[in-house]
Design an enzyme around this catalytic site. Structure first.
Site, PDB file in Angstrom:
ATOM      1  N   ASP A 126       1.014  70.932 104.987  1.00  0.00           N
ATOM      2  CA  ASP A 126       0.999  70.511 106.392  1.00  0.00           C
ATOM      3  C   ASP A 126       1.778  69.201 106.579  1.00  0.00           C
ATOM      4  OD1 ASP A 126      -1.103  69.522 104.831  1.00  0.00           O
ATOM      5  OD2 ASP A 126      -2.365  69.084 106.556  1.00  0.00           O
ATOM      6  N   HIS A 152      -7.237  76.204 106.832  1.00  0.00           N
ATOM      7  CA  HIS A 152      -7.649  76.689 105.500  1.00  0.00           C
ATOM      8  C   HIS A 152      -9.172  76.759 105.325  1.00  0.00           C
ATOM      9  CE1 HIS A 152      -8.315  72.590 104.050  1.00  0.00           C
ATOM     10  NE2 HIS A 152      -7.046  72.311 103.825  1.00  0.00           N
ATOM     11  N   ASP A 169      -3.709  61.571 104.476  1.00  0.00           N
ATOM     12  CA  ASP A 169      -4.889  62.249 105.031  1.00  0.00           C
ATOM     13  C   ASP A 169      -6.091  61.314 105.183  1.00  0.00           C
ATOM     14  OD1 ASP A 169      -3.836  64.745 105.570  1.00  0.00           O
ATOM     15  OD2 ASP A 169      -4.325  65.579 103.612  1.00  0.00           O
ATOM     16  N   GLU A 210       0.756  68.221 100.197  1.00  0.00           N
ATOM     17  CA  GLU A 210       0.180  69.395 100.868  1.00  0.00           C
ATOM     18  C   GLU A 210       1.099  69.860 102.006  1.00  0.00           C
ATOM     19  OE1 GLU A 210      -3.914  68.794 101.909  1.00  0.00           O
ATOM     20  OE2 GLU A 210      -4.338  70.947 101.934  1.00  0.00           O
ATOM     21  N   TYR A 244     -14.122  65.346 108.959  1.00  0.00           N
ATOM     22  CA  TYR A 244     -12.986  65.342 108.023  1.00  0.00           C
ATOM     23  C   TYR A 244     -13.435  64.807 106.662  1.00  0.00           C
ATOM     24  CZ  TYR A 244      -8.202  65.261 106.467  1.00  0.00           C
ATOM     25  OH  TYR A 244      -7.047  65.531 105.773  1.00  0.00           O
ATOM     26  N   HIS A 284      -3.241  62.901 110.495  1.00  0.00           N
ATOM     27  CA  HIS A 284      -3.890  63.805 111.458  1.00  0.00           C
ATOM     28  C   HIS A 284      -4.655  62.972 112.480  1.00  0.00           C
ATOM     29  CE1 HIS A 284      -3.187  67.408 109.037  1.00  0.00           C
ATOM     30  NE2 HIS A 284      -3.732  66.832 107.987  1.00  0.00           N
ATOM     31  N   HIS A 327       2.120  62.695 100.556  1.00  0.00           N
ATOM     32  CA  HIS A 327       1.195  63.767 100.144  1.00  0.00           C
ATOM     33  C   HIS A 327       1.943  65.095 100.134  1.00  0.00           C
ATOM     34  CE1 HIS A 327      -2.290  66.165  99.674  1.00  0.00           C
ATOM     35  NE2 HIS A 327      -2.704  66.243 100.920  1.00  0.00           N
ATOM     36  N   HIS A 372      -6.503  62.916  98.714  1.00  0.00           N
ATOM     37  CA  HIS A 372      -7.430  63.824  98.081  1.00  0.00           C
ATOM     38  C   HIS A 372      -6.753  64.792  97.104  1.00  0.00           C
ATOM     39  CE1 HIS A 372      -6.669  67.454 100.800  1.00  0.00           C
ATOM     40  NE2 HIS A 372      -5.878  66.533 101.280  1.00  0.00           N
TER      41      HIS A 372
END
Lengths: 396, 53
Positions: A82, A24, A164, A80, A191, A224, A78, A145
């Site tokens: 991914d 992204h 994350d 998001e 990151y 990640h 989370h 986040h």
């Protein structure tokens, strides 16, 4: 990824995305991983999933350990995509009515991603869930986040599943910090600079909460990159340091150029900074990705931005970068602007206003040179660089 | 009545709307929100809000 037993009965069933290079708008030169964790106790829990195209691989990784139908519940740290993209496939395989634990905001946000009405179980901050011999505890980390973000802590093993937080976009043969060594820190720093910098205050607050609760970590498992098992304190200390936004004595010169005049100016400004004995790094936005530049912004004391004037405005690449940096809210920076122009020369003023809006301390009205720098212009650039170098040295 | 913006996530508290999900009735001024009221999006406290300019 081959499934890895990271601790007794705890497996990383995530996947490696070797070839992603644009996440992204964040450049992922090394690819990334989407980690997901299976805890096999009297109850079996899956923490997070993976990006949608990798759903089958996640199921395959789980199947090597247990029949997916035996999973008792899923925890979504989370929303998001991914990490949640694999949920439809997972829920379908394990049973659509199985409990899906998430934060209150997680329930709201997941239901705006997926139309199916799953058995959401919103957890309280500090709430616990027994797996039999072991206990999971949930820690809300709103805006670290996203509003839905939370951590899950495995109490008896002192393992933190940090979503994350503490992550890095890195795909490699190494799976743990002790295997990769310090080389991972630049990825963790990038990151933080690109995802978390604007939430520095919240990060510091979270660290205080962790201290107050007396939480200890034998292992930190982000969603990640590599897992921190040898020295989890190292990444925690780094987060505190990055959140405090104490800049080093470094000048970053960020620019684009049309006919090499602004580039020439950048070079001479860098020379001036160096003459003051201060570290300097020029970065051309046509060659350096905004996310790599942002990593350098984080510990720069001065950020100097250059753009030619194009159609009475700044260059599109410079505009892109300024917009990006503004959103990430770097604090405590010295700023200055420069650029070559043909006739109207608005760019330098536009950049100055933008940096002022970001509360940068502007140390100069800006340096404009018409067309190609002549010897006087070159001298002016060197002096401009010296002035910035001095401000960095003296300003601390 | 003034609108207030969350400095952390950007949520805008509009007194005309209130925050019905958290039992704040429409027409409640920001100053009249209870001290323990939190941003409904990110959980920030009242201190983290600024008057909308």
């Amino acid at each position: 990824m081959e499934q890895t037993e990271i601790a007794k009965g705890i497996y990383n069933v995530g996947v490696v995305d070797w070839n992603i290079r644009d996440f992204h708008g964040y450049s992922t030169h090394n690819g990334t991983t989407y980690n997901a964790f299976l805890i096999v106790d009297e109850k079996i829990a899956l923490i997070d999933t993976v990006k949608k195209p990798f759903s089958d691989q996640l199921i395959e990784n789980i199947s090597r350990i247990v029949d997916p139908k035996k999973i008792d519940f899923v925890i979504s740290n989370h929303t998001e995509m991914d990490h949640s993209g694999g949920l439809p496939r997972v829920m379908h395989r394990i049973g659509e009515d199985k409990p899906l634990y998430c934060s209150k905001m997680g329930e709201k946000n997941l239901s705006k991603h997926f139309s199916r009405k799953w058995n959401y179980q919103a957890v309280e901050n500090g709430g616990t869930l027994s797996l039999g011999k072991r206990t999971l505890q949930f820690l809300e980390t709103r805006m670290l986040h996203w509003p839905d973000s939370m951590f899950t802590y495995l109490v008896e093993d002192k393992i933190l599943f940090s979503s994350d937080g503490f992550g890095q976009h890195y795909a490699g043969p190494e799976k743990f910090d002790d295997q990769v060594g310090d080389a991972i820190m630049i990825h963790a720093k990038k990151y933080f600079a690109n995802i978390l910098l604007l939430y520095s205050a919240q990060t510091l607050k979270l660290m205080e909460t962790v201290n107050k609760l007396g939480l200890e970590f034998n292992m930190i498992c982000p969603d990640h990159g590599i897992i921190w098992r040898k020295d989890p304190k190292k990444i925690i200390d780094a987060y505190v340091e990055w959140s405090e936004q104490k800049s080093g004595k470094k000048v970053l010169i960020v620019y684009d150029t049309m006919w090499h005049s602004t580039e020439q100016m950048a070079g001479k400004i860098a020379e001036g900074v160096s003459l003051e004995g201060v570290e300097v790094r020029p970065m051309n936005l046509r060659h350096c990705h905004r996310s790599d530049v942002m990593t350098e912004v984080m510990d720069a004391r001065a950020v100097v931005i250059g753009s030619p004037t194009l159609n009475n405005n700044i260059y599109p690449t410079v505009s892109d970068f300024l917009t990006y940096m503004k959103g990430l809210k770097p604090k405590g920076k010295i700023g200055a602007s420069f650029g070559s122009y043909g006739w109207s020369g608005e760019a330098v003023g536009v950049i100055k206003s933008e940096l002022e809006a970001m509360k940068f301390e502007m140390i100069d009205p800006g340096l404009k040179i018409q067309y190609v720098p002549d010897p006087e212009g070159i001298e002016a650039c060197i002096e401009f660089g010296r002035k910035i170098g001095k401000a960095v040295k003296e300003g601390g | 009545m003034d609108r207030y913006v969350c400095n952390i996530c950007g949520y805008v508290y509009d007194p005309i709307e209130g925050d019905p999900d958290n039992e704040i009735v429409p027409g409640t001024a920001f100053d009249d929100l209870p001290d323990n009221w939190e941003c409904p999006v990110c959980g920030a406290s009242k201190d983290d809000f600024s008057k909308e300019e």
